[in-house]
Design a protein around this motif. Structure first.
Motif, PDB file in Angstrom:
ATOM      1  N   ALA A  58     -57.259 -51.705 -78.099  1.00 21.45           N
ATOM      2  CA  ALA A  58     -58.480 -51.010 -78.514  1.00 21.45           C
ATOM      3  C   ALA A  58     -58.685 -51.096 -80.019  1.00 21.45           C
ATOM      4  N   THR A  59     -59.932 -50.846 -80.437  1.00 17.24           N
ATOM      5  CA  THR A  59     -60.260 -50.652 -81.844  1.00 17.24           C
ATOM      6  C   THR A  59     -60.984 -49.313 -81.974  1.00 17.24           C
ATOM      7  N   VAL A  60     -61.097 -48.840 -83.214  1.00 14.75           N
ATOM      8  CA  VAL A  60     -61.826 -47.595 -83.455  1.00 14.75           C
ATOM      9  C   VAL A  60     -62.802 -47.801 -84.602  1.00 14.75           C
ATOM     10  N   GLY A  61     -64.047 -47.383 -84.380  1.00 17.33           N
ATOM     11  CA  GLY A  61     -65.058 -47.516 -85.412  1.00 17.33           C
ATOM     12  C   GLY A  61     -66.408 -47.055 -84.908  1.00 17.33           C
ATOM     13  N   VAL A  62     -67.396 -47.087 -85.820  1.00 16.29           N
ATOM     14  CA  VAL A  62     -68.757 -46.694 -85.478  1.00 16.29           C
ATOM     15  C   VAL A  62     -69.697 -47.840 -85.841  1.00 16.29           C
ATOM     16  N   HIS A  63     -70.312 -48.393 -84.830  1.00 18.20           N
ATOM     17  CA  HIS A  63     -71.215 -49.540 -84.955  1.00 18.20           C
ATOM     18  C   HIS A  63     -72.436 -49.166 -85.788  1.00 18.20           C
ATOM     19  N   PRO A  64     -72.943 -50.100 -86.615  1.00 13.13           N
ATOM     20  CA  PRO A  64     -74.100 -49.761 -87.456  1.00 13.13           C
ATOM     21  C   PRO A  64     -75.379 -49.451 -86.699  1.00 13.13           C
ATOM     22  N   GLU A  65     -75.478 -49.842 -85.439  1.00 10.25           N
ATOM     23  CA  GLU A  65     -76.677 -49.505 -84.670  1.00 10.25           C
ATOM     24  C   GLU A  65     -76.692 -48.034 -84.250  1.00 10.25           C
ATOM     25  N   TYR A  66     -75.531 -47.370 -84.304  1.00 11.96           N
ATOM     26  CA  TYR A  66     -75.433 -45.985 -83.838  1.00 11.96           C
ATOM     27  C   TYR A  66     -75.736 -45.041 -85.000  1.00 11.96           C
ATOM     28  N   ALA A  67     -77.014 -44.967 -85.332  1.00 11.53           N
ATOM     29  CA  ALA A  67     -77.434 -44.178 -86.489  1.00 11.53           C
ATOM     30  C   ALA A  67     -77.187 -42.688 -86.300  1.00 11.53           C
ATOM     31  N   GLU A  68     -77.258 -42.206 -85.072  1.00  4.85           N
ATOM     32  CA  GLU A  68     -77.137 -40.774 -84.808  1.00  4.85           C
ATOM     33  C   GLU A  68     -75.737 -40.374 -84.380  1.00  4.85           C
ATOM     34  N   ALA A  69     -74.794 -41.289 -84.421  1.00 11.87           N
ATOM     35  CA  ALA A  69     -73.430 -40.983 -83.996  1.00 11.87           C
ATOM     36  C   ALA A  69     -72.728 -40.108 -85.026  1.00 11.87           C
ATOM     37  N   GLU A  70     -71.640 -39.477 -84.587  1.00 12.76           N
ATOM     38  CA  GLU A  70     -70.806 -38.723 -85.518  1.00 12.76           C
ATOM     39  C   GLU A  70     -70.374 -39.632 -86.659  1.00 12.76           C
ATOM     40  N   GLU A  71     -70.569 -39.172 -87.875  1.00  9.21           N
ATOM     41  CA  GLU A  71     -70.231 -40.004 -89.036  1.00  9.21           C
ATOM     42  C   GLU A  71     -68.726 -39.970 -89.273  1.00  9.21           C
ATOM     43  N   PRO A  72     -68.082 -41.129 -89.319  1.00 12.50           N
ATOM     44  CA  PRO A  72     -66.625 -41.148 -89.455  1.00 12.50           C
ATOM     45  C   PRO A  72     -66.188 -41.010 -90.911  1.00 12.50           C
ATOM     46  N   THR A  73     -65.226 -40.155 -91.150  1.00 13.36           N
ATOM     47  CA  THR A  73     -64.596 -40.113 -92.464  1.00 13.36           C
ATOM     48  C   THR A  73     -63.452 -41.125 -92.493  1.00 13.36           C
ATOM     49  N   GLU A  91     -65.869 -51.453 -84.278  1.00 13.41           N
ATOM     50  CA  GLU A  91     -66.792 -52.402 -84.828  1.00 13.41           C
ATOM     51  C   GLU A  91     -67.590 -51.742 -85.945  1.00 13.41           C
ATOM     52  N   THR A  92     -67.620 -52.398 -87.069  1.00 14.18           N
ATOM     53  CA  THR A  92     -68.316 -51.888 -88.234  1.00 14.18           C
ATOM     54  C   THR A  92     -69.111 -53.024 -88.860  1.00 14.18           C
ATOM     55  N   GLY A  93     -69.878 -52.716 -89.893  1.00 20.42           N
ATOM     56  CA  GLY A  93     -70.635 -53.765 -90.559  1.00 20.42           C
ATOM     57  C   GLY A  93     -72.046 -53.323 -90.884  1.00 20.42           C
ATOM     58  N   LEU A  94     -72.944 -54.295 -90.921  1.00 23.09           N
ATOM     59  CA  LEU A  94     -74.332 -54.041 -91.280  1.00 23.09           C
ATOM     60  C   LEU A  94     -75.271 -54.705 -90.285  1.00 23.09           C
ATOM     61  N   ASP A  95     -76.365 -54.030 -89.996  1.00 20.28           N
ATOM     62  CA  ASP A  95     -77.377 -54.577 -89.100  1.00 20.28           C
ATOM     63  C   ASP A  95     -78.752 -54.296 -89.692  1.00 20.28           C
ATOM     64  N   TYR A  96     -79.343 -55.322 -90.292  1.00 20.17           N
ATOM     65  CA  TYR A  96     -80.663 -55.178 -90.887  1.00 20.17           C
ATOM     66  C   TYR A  96     -81.765 -55.646 -89.942  1.00 20.17           C
ATOM     67  N   TYR A  97     -81.390 -55.988 -88.711  1.00 19.57           N
ATOM     68  CA  TYR A  97     -82.391 -56.325 -87.702  1.00 19.57           C
ATOM     69  C   TYR A  97     -82.981 -55.044 -87.124  1.00 19.57           C
ATOM     70  N   TRP A  98     -82.101 -54.122 -86.725  1.00 16.14           N
ATOM     71  CA  TRP A  98     -82.563 -52.855 -86.167  1.00 16.14           C
ATOM     72  C   TRP A  98     -82.847 -51.831 -87.258  1.00 16.14           C
ATOM     73  N   GLN A  99     -82.135 -51.927 -88.379  1.00 16.88           N
ATOM     74  CA  GLN A  99     -82.342 -51.004 -89.492  1.00 16.88           C
ATOM     75  C   GLN A  99     -83.022 -51.775 -90.618  1.00 16.88           C
ATOM     76  N   LYS A 100     -84.316 -52.000 -90.481  1.00 16.43           N
ATOM     77  CA  LYS A 100     -85.016 -52.930 -91.366  1.00 16.43           C
ATOM     78  C   LYS A 100     -85.183 -52.413 -92.794  1.00 16.43           C
TER      79      LYS A 100
END
Length: 259
Positions: A58-73, A91-100
């Motif tokens: 497994a991995t642990v993270g918050v995907h950039p598409e999940y704007a309303e998810a719990e913010e991870p410290t 999974e982490t990173g940047l998504d400027y397709y959905w977050q224009k």
């Protein structure tokens, strides 16, 4: 043996038929799969998969598409990543397709993941969509080369790939590489050093040819390996051996003995 370095077995459509999915993996000589976390709310079910079967990590993270998810410290990510079945941050990173509008919160979240990876000494699983320049910049500025990682489901060109390779990152190819119109990605699959390639399904999405348009699953990572072997003029066995070795080189906390 083949390894699916990125899948979502907890997602609807796969979670309900896990025994069938695991059996298909075995039939296709896929000895391991990495189950990717996309938010903290659903992380327990991702971890449960890895605890339940030695073929899964497994991995642990918050995907950039999940704007309303719990913010991870950073501290929370490090805490969760301490579990022995968790081998990476993401999974982490940047998504400027959905977050224009390229929101700053997205970049801040990405930086938190990079810092967590540095603190726990585990690599990053990076999502990049229409954000290559900022993705690479933040990886460089935040010292991600200290832990390395992978640009998963690679969709960029050779210049992006080369910049990631220079940072010590791996490039992971999905079923998109089997699409005949994916010329740029297929070019990178040929040019990328064999010792820096991973393969994945990103299932249940992006099924390779000949299953395009259908639900994907880890067993189909074989078709990704076969296409890369074809493009490079290599035996499938060599690509399988290389990509599996690369998986364990990057995800150092995963154990071959688990297979």
């Amino acid at each position: 043996m083949l390894v699916d370095s990125h899948c979502h077995l907890d997602f609807p459509g796969l979670a309900g038929r896990l025994p069938e999915v695991l059996a298909a993996m075995q039939d296709n000589e896929v000895g391991m799969a990495l189950c990717i976390g996309v938010n903290l709310e659903d992380f327990p079910r991702v971890l449960a998969l890895a605890e339940r079967d030695p073929r899964l990590y497994a991995t642990v993270g918050v995907h950039p598409e999940y704007a309303e998810a719990e913010e991870p410290t950073v501290e929370r990510l490090v805490e969760l990543a301490a579990h022995p079945r968790v081998v990476a941050i993401g999974e982490t990173g940047l998504d400027y397709y959905w977050q224009k509008d390229k929101p700053e919160w997205q970049r801040q979240r990405f930086c938190s993941h990079i810092e967590a990876a540095r603190r726990c000494g585990k690599p990053l699983v990076v999502h990049n969509r229409d954000a290559a320049d900022d993705t690479l910049r933040l990886l460089r500025e935040n010292g991600a080369d200290a832990v390395g990682g992978v640009l998963h489901c690679f969709t960029g060109d050779w210049e992006v790939a080369r910049a990631a390779l220079d940072l010590g990152f791996y490039i992971s190819f999905s079923g998109i590489v089997t699409f005949k119109n994916a010329t740029s990605i297929r070019d990178v699959a040929v040019r990328c050093p064999l010792d820096r390639i991973l393969i994945e399904t990103d299932s249940p999405y992006l099924a390779p040819v000949p299953f395009r348009g259908k639900q994907n699953q880890p067993a189909y990572v074989r078709y990704v390996a076969e296409e890369i072997a074809h493009l490079r003029g290599l035996p499938l066995e060599r690509v399988a051996r290389a990509t599996t070795g690369n998986f364990f080189a990057l995800f150092r906390h995963a154990q071959r003995s688990a297979t």
